[in-house]
Scaffold this motif. Structure first.
Motif, PDB file in Angstrom:
ATOM      1  N   ASP A   1       0.828  -1.209   0.000  1.00  0.00           N
ATOM      2  CA  ASP A   1       0.000   0.000   0.000  1.00  0.00           C
ATOM      3  C   ASP A   1       0.866   1.265   0.000  1.00  0.00           C
ATOM      4  OD1 ASP A   1      -2.198  -1.693   0.150  1.00  0.00           O
ATOM      5  OD2 ASP A   1      -2.233  -1.640   2.345  1.00  0.00           O
ATOM      6  N   GLU A   2       1.956   1.239   0.771  1.00  0.00           N
ATOM      7  CA  GLU A   2       2.844   2.408   0.816  1.00  0.00           C
ATOM      8  C   GLU A   2       3.503   2.633  -0.540  1.00  0.00           C
ATOM      9  OE1 GLU A   2       5.538   1.803   4.034  1.00  0.00           O
ATOM     10  OE2 GLU A   2       3.961   1.840   5.557  1.00  0.00           O
ATOM     11  N   HIS A   3       3.915   1.560  -1.179  1.00  0.00           N
ATOM     12  CA  HIS A   3       4.485   1.677  -2.526  1.00  0.00           C
ATOM     13  C   HIS A   3       3.471   2.314  -3.480  1.00  0.00           C
ATOM     14  CE1 HIS A   3       7.872  -1.598  -2.292  1.00  0.00           C
ATOM     15  NE2 HIS A   3       8.050  -0.600  -1.445  1.00  0.00           N
ATOM     16  N   GLN A   4       2.214   1.874  -3.359  1.00  0.00           N
ATOM     17  CA  GLN A   4       1.185   2.380  -4.263  1.00  0.00           C
ATOM     18  C   GLN A   4       0.975   3.875  -4.055  1.00  0.00           C
ATOM     19  OE1 GLN A   4       0.094   0.015  -6.464  1.00  0.00           O
ATOM     20  NE2 GLN A   4      -0.629   1.826  -7.570  1.00  0.00           N
ATOM     21  N   ASP A   5       1.005   4.322  -2.810  1.00  0.00           N
ATOM     22  CA  ASP A   5       0.859   5.752  -2.525  1.00  0.00           C
ATOM     23  C   ASP A   5       2.034   6.544  -3.120  1.00  0.00           C
ATOM     24  OD1 ASP A   5      -1.467   5.269  -1.142  1.00  0.00           O
ATOM     25  OD2 ASP A   5      -0.504   5.247   0.830  1.00  0.00           O
ATOM     26  N   ILE A   6       3.227   5.988  -3.035  1.00  0.00           N
ATOM     27  CA  ILE A   6       4.411   6.645  -3.600  1.00  0.00           C
ATOM     28  C   ILE A   6       4.273   6.775  -5.117  1.00  0.00           C
ATOM     29  CG2 ILE A   6       6.883   6.335  -4.056  1.00  0.00           C
ATOM     30  CD1 ILE A   6       7.099   5.152  -1.199  1.00  0.00           C
ATOM     31  N   ILE A   7       3.800   5.717  -5.753  1.00  0.00           N
ATOM     32  CA  ILE A   7       3.585   5.759  -7.203  1.00  0.00           C
ATOM     33  C   ILE A   7       2.598   6.875  -7.561  1.00  0.00           C
ATOM     34  CG2 ILE A   7       2.633   4.513  -9.190  1.00  0.00           C
ATOM     35  CD1 ILE A   7       3.659   1.920  -7.899  1.00  0.00           C
ATOM     36  N   GLY A   8       1.528   7.002  -6.763  1.00  0.00           N
ATOM     37  CA  GLY A   8       0.536   8.043  -7.019  1.00  0.00           C
ATOM     38  C   GLY A   8       1.136   9.438  -6.963  1.00  0.00           C
ATOM     39  N   ALA A   9       2.019   9.672  -5.984  1.00  0.00           N
ATOM     40  CA  ALA A   9       2.654  10.986  -5.857  1.00  0.00           C
ATOM     41  C   ALA A   9       3.607  11.247  -7.019  1.00  0.00           C
ATOM     42  CB  ALA A   9       3.399  11.077  -4.524  1.00  0.00           C
ATOM     43  N   ILE A  10       4.331  10.214  -7.440  1.00  0.00           N
ATOM     44  CA  ILE A  10       5.246  10.363  -8.578  1.00  0.00           C
ATOM     45  C   ILE A  10       4.456  10.654  -9.853  1.00  0.00           C
ATOM     46  CG2 ILE A  10       6.878   9.130 -10.068  1.00  0.00           C
ATOM     47  CD1 ILE A  10       7.857   7.652  -7.539  1.00  0.00           C
ATOM     48  N   GLU A  11       3.356   9.922 -10.036  1.00  0.00           N
ATOM     49  CA  GLU A  11       2.531  10.129 -11.232  1.00  0.00           C
ATOM     50  C   GLU A  11       1.967  11.546 -11.257  1.00  0.00           C
ATOM     51  OE1 GLU A  11      -1.143   7.978 -13.623  1.00  0.00           O
ATOM     52  OE2 GLU A  11      -0.824   7.523 -11.491  1.00  0.00           O
ATOM     53  N   ALA A  12       1.580  12.056 -10.098  1.00  0.00           N
ATOM     54  CA  ALA A  12       0.993  13.399 -10.015  1.00  0.00           C
ATOM     55  C   ALA A  12       2.048  14.501 -10.044  1.00  0.00           C
ATOM     56  CB  ALA A  12       0.174  13.514  -8.729  1.00  0.00           C
ATOM     57  N   ARG A  13       3.321  14.117 -10.072  1.00  0.00           N
ATOM     58  CA  ARG A  13       4.437  15.061 -10.014  1.00  0.00           C
ATOM     59  C   ARG A  13       4.369  15.930  -8.752  1.00  0.00           C
ATOM     60  NH1 ARG A  13       7.185  14.602 -14.692  1.00  0.00           N
ATOM     61  NH2 ARG A  13       6.050  14.111 -16.611  1.00  0.00           N
ATOM     62  N   ASP A  14       3.887  15.336  -7.677  1.00  0.00           N
ATOM     63  CA  ASP A  14       3.765  16.032  -6.402  1.00  0.00           C
ATOM     64  C   ASP A  14       5.044  15.775  -5.597  1.00  0.00           C
ATOM     65  OD1 ASP A  14       3.142  16.983  -3.871  1.00  0.00           O
ATOM     66  OD2 ASP A  14       1.073  16.272  -3.931  1.00  0.00           O
ATOM     67  N   ILE A  15       6.017  16.665  -5.764  1.00  0.00           N
ATOM     68  CA  ILE A  15       7.343  16.460  -5.180  1.00  0.00           C
ATOM     69  C   ILE A  15       7.288  16.442  -3.655  1.00  0.00           C
ATOM     70  CG2 ILE A  15       9.664  17.431  -4.972  1.00  0.00           C
ATOM     71  CD1 ILE A  15       9.273  18.605  -7.795  1.00  0.00           C
ATOM     72  N   ALA A  16       6.544  17.356  -3.067  1.00  0.00           N
ATOM     73  CA  ALA A  16       6.472  17.439  -1.606  1.00  0.00           C
ATOM     74  C   ALA A  16       5.858  16.171  -1.012  1.00  0.00           C
ATOM     75  CB  ALA A  16       5.675  18.666  -1.189  1.00  0.00           C
ATOM     76  N   THR A  17       4.781  15.699  -1.625  1.00  0.00           N
ATOM     77  CA  THR A  17       4.136  14.479  -1.116  1.00  0.00           C
ATOM     78  C   THR A  17       5.022  13.259  -1.337  1.00  0.00           C
ATOM     79  OG1 THR A  17       1.934  15.390  -1.512  1.00  0.00           O
ATOM     80  CG2 THR A  17       2.095  13.004  -1.294  1.00  0.00           C
ATOM     81  N   ALA A  18       5.691  13.209  -2.478  1.00  0.00           N
ATOM     82  CA  ALA A  18       6.608  12.102  -2.755  1.00  0.00           C
ATOM     83  C   ALA A  18       7.710  12.049  -1.695  1.00  0.00           C
ATOM     84  CB  ALA A  18       7.219  12.253  -4.148  1.00  0.00           C
ATOM     85  N   ASP A  19       8.242  13.206  -1.359  1.00  0.00           N
ATOM     86  CA  ASP A  19       9.279  13.295  -0.325  1.00  0.00           C
ATOM     87  C   ASP A  19       8.727  12.822   1.019  1.00  0.00           C
ATOM     88  OD1 ASP A  19      11.442  13.920   1.263  1.00  0.00           O
ATOM     89  OD2 ASP A  19      11.305  16.075   0.979  1.00  0.00           O
ATOM     90  N   ARG A  20       7.563  13.293   1.393  1.00  0.00           N
ATOM     91  CA  ARG A  20       6.974  12.944   2.693  1.00  0.00           C
ATOM     92  C   ARG A  20       6.693  11.446   2.782  1.00  0.00           C
ATOM     93  NH1 ARG A  20       1.834  12.196   3.924  1.00  0.00           N
ATOM     94  NH2 ARG A  20       1.075  13.248   2.040  1.00  0.00           N
ATOM     95  N   LEU A  21       6.119  10.884   1.727  1.00  0.00           N
ATOM     96  CA  LEU A  21       5.797   9.458   1.735  1.00  0.00           C
ATOM     97  C   LEU A  21       7.053   8.596   1.766  1.00  0.00           C
ATOM     98  CD1 LEU A  21       2.863   9.371  -0.844  1.00  0.00           C
ATOM     99  CD2 LEU A  21       2.700   9.133   1.639  1.00  0.00           C
ATOM    100  N   ALA A  22       8.081   9.022   1.023  1.00  0.00           N
ATOM    101  CA  ALA A  22       9.340   8.268   1.016  1.00  0.00           C
ATOM    102  C   ALA A  22       9.979   8.275   2.392  1.00  0.00           C
ATOM    103  CB  ALA A  22      10.299   8.857  -0.016  1.00  0.00           C
ATOM    104  N   LYS A  23       9.939   9.411   3.062  1.00  0.00           N
ATOM    105  CA  LYS A  23      10.502   9.506   4.410  1.00  0.00           C
ATOM    106  C   LYS A  23       9.720   8.641   5.388  1.00  0.00           C
ATOM    107  CE  LYS A  23      12.057  12.741   7.967  1.00  0.00           C
ATOM    108  NZ  LYS A  23      11.534  11.943   9.083  1.00  0.00           N
ATOM    109  N   GLN A  24       8.397   8.693   5.307  1.00  0.00           N
ATOM    110  CA  GLN A  24       7.578   7.855   6.185  1.00  0.00           C
ATOM    111  C   GLN A  24       7.855   6.370   5.945  1.00  0.00           C
ATOM    112  OE1 GLN A  24       3.540   9.029   5.387  1.00  0.00           O
ATOM    113  NE2 GLN A  24       3.651  10.877   6.653  1.00  0.00           N
ATOM    114  N   HIS A  25       7.980   6.010   4.675  1.00  0.00           N
ATOM    115  CA  HIS A  25       8.244   4.613   4.306  1.00  0.00           C
ATOM    116  C   HIS A  25       9.576   4.157   4.895  1.00  0.00           C
ATOM    117  CE1 HIS A  25       7.839   0.994   1.931  1.00  0.00           C
ATOM    118  NE2 HIS A  25       8.946   1.240   1.252  1.00  0.00           N
ATOM    119  N   ALA A  26      10.589   4.982   4.747  1.00  0.00           N
ATOM    120  CA  ALA A  26      11.906   4.634   5.287  1.00  0.00           C
ATOM    121  C   ALA A  26      11.886   4.628   6.806  1.00  0.00           C
ATOM    122  CB  ALA A  26      12.960   5.622   4.777  1.00  0.00           C
ATOM    123  N   ASP A  27      11.254   5.630   7.397  1.00  0.00           N
ATOM    124  CA  ASP A  27      11.270   5.768   8.860  1.00  0.00           C
ATOM    125  C   ASP A  27      10.650   4.570   9.560  1.00  0.00           C
ATOM    126  OD1 ASP A  27      12.525   8.197   8.757  1.00  0.00           O
ATOM    127  OD2 ASP A  27      10.745   9.403   9.164  1.00  0.00           O
TER     128      ASP A  27
END
Length: 235
Positions: free
Chosen positions: A189-215
Protein backbone atom coordinates in the motif's frame (compact mmCIF):
# COMPACT_ATOMS: atom_id res chain seq x y z
CA UNK A 1 50.42 -2.10 -31.23
CA UNK A 2 51.22 -5.76 -30.54
CA UNK A 3 48.14 -7.92 -30.51
CA UNK A 4 47.79 -10.59 -27.85
CA UNK A 5 47.62 -14.18 -29.07
CA UNK A 6 44.06 -15.42 -29.46
CA UNK A 7 44.62 -18.13 -26.84
CA UNK A 8 45.78 -15.51 -24.30
CA UNK A 9 42.77 -13.25 -24.96
CA UNK A 10 40.42 -16.23 -24.63
CA UNK A 11 42.05 -17.24 -21.36
CA UNK A 12 41.64 -13.74 -19.92
CA UNK A 13 38.01 -13.61 -20.97
CA UNK A 14 37.29 -16.97 -19.39
CA UNK A 15 39.07 -15.91 -16.22
CA UNK A 16 36.97 -12.74 -16.11
CA UNK A 17 33.81 -14.76 -16.63
CA UNK A 18 34.92 -17.15 -13.88
CA UNK A 19 35.54 -14.32 -11.42
CA UNK A 20 32.07 -12.88 -12.17
CA UNK A 21 30.47 -16.30 -11.68
CA UNK A 22 32.15 -16.70 -8.28
CA UNK A 23 31.26 -13.14 -7.34
CA UNK A 24 27.59 -13.62 -8.26
CA UNK A 25 27.31 -16.93 -6.37
CA UNK A 26 29.03 -15.69 -3.20
CA UNK A 27 27.25 -12.35 -3.22
CA UNK A 28 23.82 -13.97 -3.49
CA UNK A 29 24.71 -16.47 -0.75
CA UNK A 30 25.98 -13.69 1.55
CA UNK A 31 23.08 -11.31 0.96
CA UNK A 32 20.56 -14.14 1.31
CA UNK A 33 22.22 -15.32 4.54
CA UNK A 34 22.97 -18.73 3.07
CA UNK A 35 26.45 -17.78 4.25
CA UNK A 36 25.80 -16.11 7.64
CA UNK A 37 28.03 -13.36 9.05
CA UNK A 38 31.35 -14.80 10.24
CA UNK A 39 31.21 -17.84 7.96
CA UNK A 40 34.63 -18.87 6.61
CA UNK A 41 35.12 -18.99 2.85
CA UNK A 42 37.32 -21.92 1.82
CA UNK A 43 39.04 -21.07 -1.48
CA UNK A 44 40.17 -24.65 -2.09
CA UNK A 45 36.73 -26.11 -1.46
CA UNK A 46 35.14 -23.44 -3.65
CA UNK A 47 37.62 -24.11 -6.46
CA UNK A 48 36.78 -27.82 -6.35
CA UNK A 49 33.05 -27.13 -6.23
CA UNK A 50 33.16 -24.83 -9.26
CA UNK A 51 35.91 -26.71 -11.12
CA UNK A 52 38.15 -23.69 -11.57
CA UNK A 53 41.48 -22.35 -10.38
CA UNK A 54 41.81 -20.19 -7.28
CA UNK A 55 42.75 -17.08 -9.31
CA UNK A 56 39.18 -16.06 -10.30
CA UNK A 57 38.04 -16.90 -6.77
CA UNK A 58 40.60 -14.51 -5.31
CA UNK A 59 39.56 -11.82 -7.81
CA UNK A 60 35.93 -12.24 -6.76
CA UNK A 61 36.89 -12.04 -3.07
CA UNK A 62 38.79 -8.80 -3.68
CA UNK A 63 35.66 -7.32 -5.27
CA UNK A 64 33.46 -8.55 -2.40
CA UNK A 65 35.91 -7.12 0.12
CA UNK A 66 35.66 -3.75 -1.64
CA UNK A 67 31.89 -3.88 -1.06
CA UNK A 68 32.39 -4.76 2.61
CA UNK A 69 30.80 -8.19 2.29
CA UNK A 70 33.89 -10.25 3.16
CA UNK A 71 36.85 -9.60 5.44
CA UNK A 72 40.41 -10.88 5.12
CA UNK A 73 41.86 -11.83 8.51
CA UNK A 74 45.52 -11.43 9.58
CA UNK A 75 46.12 -15.13 8.86
CA UNK A 76 44.94 -14.44 5.27
CA UNK A 77 41.76 -16.47 5.65
CA UNK A 78 38.51 -14.89 4.48
CA UNK A 79 35.18 -14.72 6.31
CA UNK A 80 31.79 -13.18 5.62
CA UNK A 81 31.74 -9.72 7.19
CA UNK A 82 29.68 -9.21 10.32
CA UNK A 83 26.78 -6.76 10.34
CA UNK A 84 27.96 -3.67 12.20
CA UNK A 85 24.96 -3.25 14.48
CA UNK A 86 26.58 -0.46 16.51
CA UNK A 87 26.92 1.75 13.43
CA UNK A 88 23.63 0.90 11.76
CA UNK A 89 22.47 4.47 12.38
CA UNK A 90 24.93 5.76 9.76
CA UNK A 91 23.59 3.24 7.25
CA UNK A 92 20.00 4.23 8.07
CA UNK A 93 20.83 7.95 7.69
CA UNK A 94 22.17 7.38 4.19
CA UNK A 95 19.36 5.00 3.23
CA UNK A 96 16.62 7.40 4.35
CA UNK A 97 18.23 10.28 2.50
CA UNK A 98 18.39 8.24 -0.71
CA UNK A 99 14.76 7.15 -0.37
CA UNK A 100 13.79 10.82 -0.20
CA UNK A 101 16.11 12.21 -2.87
CA UNK A 102 15.38 9.55 -5.49
CA UNK A 103 11.62 9.70 -4.96
CA UNK A 104 11.61 13.51 -5.14
CA UNK A 105 13.56 13.45 -8.41
CA UNK A 106 11.32 10.75 -9.85
CA UNK A 107 8.28 12.95 -9.17
CA UNK A 108 10.00 15.80 -11.00
CA UNK A 109 11.54 14.03 -13.99
CA UNK A 110 9.63 10.77 -14.55
CA UNK A 111 8.34 9.89 -18.00
CA UNK A 112 5.36 7.77 -18.98
CA UNK A 113 7.66 4.83 -19.72
CA UNK A 114 9.27 5.23 -16.28
CA UNK A 115 5.84 4.87 -14.69
CA UNK A 116 5.20 1.68 -16.65
CA UNK A 117 8.44 0.18 -15.35
CA UNK A 118 7.75 1.28 -11.77
CA UNK A 119 4.26 -0.23 -11.89
CA UNK A 120 5.65 -3.48 -13.30
CA UNK A 121 8.16 -3.70 -10.45
CA UNK A 122 5.35 -2.95 -7.99
CA UNK A 123 3.28 -5.82 -9.43
CA UNK A 124 6.22 -8.18 -8.89
CA UNK A 125 6.60 -6.98 -5.31
CA UNK A 126 2.88 -7.42 -4.61
CA UNK A 127 3.04 -10.96 -6.00
CA UNK A 128 5.96 -11.76 -3.69
CA UNK A 129 4.00 -10.45 -0.70
CA UNK A 130 0.94 -12.51 -1.71
CA UNK A 131 3.17 -15.57 -1.93
CA UNK A 132 4.72 -14.74 1.46
CA UNK A 133 8.15 -15.22 -0.12
CA UNK A 134 10.60 -13.15 1.94
CA UNK A 135 13.55 -13.54 -0.45
CA UNK A 136 11.41 -12.51 -3.42
CA UNK A 137 10.06 -9.55 -1.43
CA UNK A 138 13.57 -8.32 -0.73
CA UNK A 139 14.66 -8.72 -4.35
CA UNK A 140 11.55 -7.11 -5.86
CA UNK A 141 11.59 -4.29 -3.31
CA UNK A 142 15.11 -3.49 -4.45
CA UNK A 143 14.05 -3.43 -8.09
CA UNK A 144 11.01 -1.24 -7.31
CA UNK A 145 13.09 1.45 -5.61
CA UNK A 146 15.86 1.13 -8.20
CA UNK A 147 13.27 1.86 -10.92
CA UNK A 148 12.20 4.98 -9.03
CA UNK A 149 15.83 6.06 -8.77
CA UNK A 150 16.34 5.53 -12.50
CA UNK A 151 13.33 7.78 -13.16
CA UNK A 152 15.11 10.57 -11.25
CA UNK A 153 17.77 10.81 -13.95
CA UNK A 154 20.78 11.02 -11.62
CA UNK A 155 23.08 7.99 -12.09
CA UNK A 156 25.18 8.90 -9.04
CA UNK A 157 22.18 8.77 -6.73
CA UNK A 158 20.98 5.60 -8.44
CA UNK A 159 24.34 3.89 -7.96
CA UNK A 160 24.58 4.84 -4.30
CA UNK A 161 20.97 3.92 -3.54
CA UNK A 162 21.28 0.51 -5.20
CA UNK A 163 24.41 -0.23 -3.19
CA UNK A 164 22.60 0.72 0.03
CA UNK A 165 19.61 -1.42 -0.93
CA UNK A 166 21.94 -4.34 -1.61
CA UNK A 167 23.79 -3.89 1.68
CA UNK A 168 20.44 -3.81 3.46
CA UNK A 169 19.33 -7.18 2.07
CA UNK A 170 20.96 -9.07 4.94
CA UNK A 171 19.27 -6.85 7.50
CA UNK A 172 15.88 -7.23 5.80
CA UNK A 173 16.35 -11.01 5.67
CA UNK A 174 16.79 -11.06 9.44
CA UNK A 175 13.91 -8.63 9.86
CA UNK A 176 11.43 -10.62 7.79
CA UNK A 177 12.42 -13.85 9.54
CA UNK A 178 11.27 -12.26 12.82
CA UNK A 179 7.64 -12.33 11.65
CA UNK A 180 5.74 -15.24 13.14
CA UNK A 181 2.58 -14.59 11.15
CA UNK A 182 2.03 -13.05 7.72
CA UNK A 183 4.56 -10.71 6.17
CA UNK A 184 3.26 -7.11 6.05
CA UNK A 185 0.81 -6.09 3.32
CA UNK A 186 1.19 -2.43 4.22
CA UNK A 187 4.43 -2.13 2.25
CA UNK A 188 2.43 -2.78 -0.93
CA UNK A 189 0.00 0.00 0.00
CA UNK A 190 2.84 2.41 0.82
CA UNK A 191 4.48 1.68 -2.53
CA UNK A 192 1.18 2.38 -4.26
CA UNK A 193 0.86 5.75 -2.52
CA UNK A 194 4.41 6.65 -3.60
CA UNK A 195 3.59 5.76 -7.20
CA UNK A 196 0.54 8.04 -7.02
CA UNK A 197 2.65 10.99 -5.86
CA UNK A 198 5.25 10.36 -8.58
CA UNK A 199 2.53 10.13 -11.23
CA UNK A 200 0.99 13.40 -10.01
CA UNK A 201 4.44 15.06 -10.01
CA UNK A 202 3.77 16.03 -6.40
CA UNK A 203 7.34 16.46 -5.18
CA UNK A 204 6.47 17.44 -1.61
CA UNK A 205 4.14 14.48 -1.12
CA UNK A 206 6.61 12.10 -2.76
CA UNK A 207 9.28 13.29 -0.33
CA UNK A 208 6.97 12.94 2.69
CA UNK A 209 5.80 9.46 1.74
CA UNK A 210 9.34 8.27 1.02
CA UNK A 211 10.50 9.51 4.41
CA UNK A 212 7.58 7.85 6.19
CA UNK A 213 8.24 4.61 4.31
CA UNK A 214 11.91 4.63 5.29
CA UNK A 215 11.27 5.77 8.86
CA UNK A 216 8.86 2.99 9.76
CA UNK A 217 11.15 0.29 8.30
CA UNK A 218 14.16 1.72 10.13
CA UNK A 219 12.24 2.02 13.41
CA UNK A 220 11.08 -1.60 13.29
CA UNK A 221 14.56 -2.90 12.48
CA UNK A 222 16.08 -0.80 15.27
CA UNK A 223 13.50 -2.18 17.70
CA UNK A 224 14.24 -5.71 16.55
CA UNK A 225 17.97 -5.35 17.14
CA UNK A 226 17.51 -3.65 20.51
CA UNK A 227 14.84 -6.04 21.78
CA UNK A 228 15.51 -7.29 25.31
CA UNK A 229 16.34 -10.98 24.94
CA UNK A 230 17.11 -11.64 28.58
CA UNK A 231 15.36 -14.62 30.12
CA UNK A 232 12.90 -13.87 32.90
CA UNK A 233 14.07 -16.09 35.75
CA UNK A 234 12.04 -16.34 38.91
CA UNK A 235 14.05 -16.26 42.16
Amino acid sequence: MTKKPASSALSERKRGEGAKLVYDILRDDILGLVLPPGSPIDEIQLAERLSMSRTPIREALVRLAGEGLVTTLPNRSTVVSNIDVLNLHTFFDALTLMYRVTTRLAAEYRSASDLEIIRARQAEFAAAVDAQDALAMIATNREFHAAIAEAGRNPYYTGLFCRLLDEGRRILRIYYSSYNDRLPQRFVDEHQDIIGAIEARDIATADRLAKQHADQIVLQIQQMFSRDRRQQISL
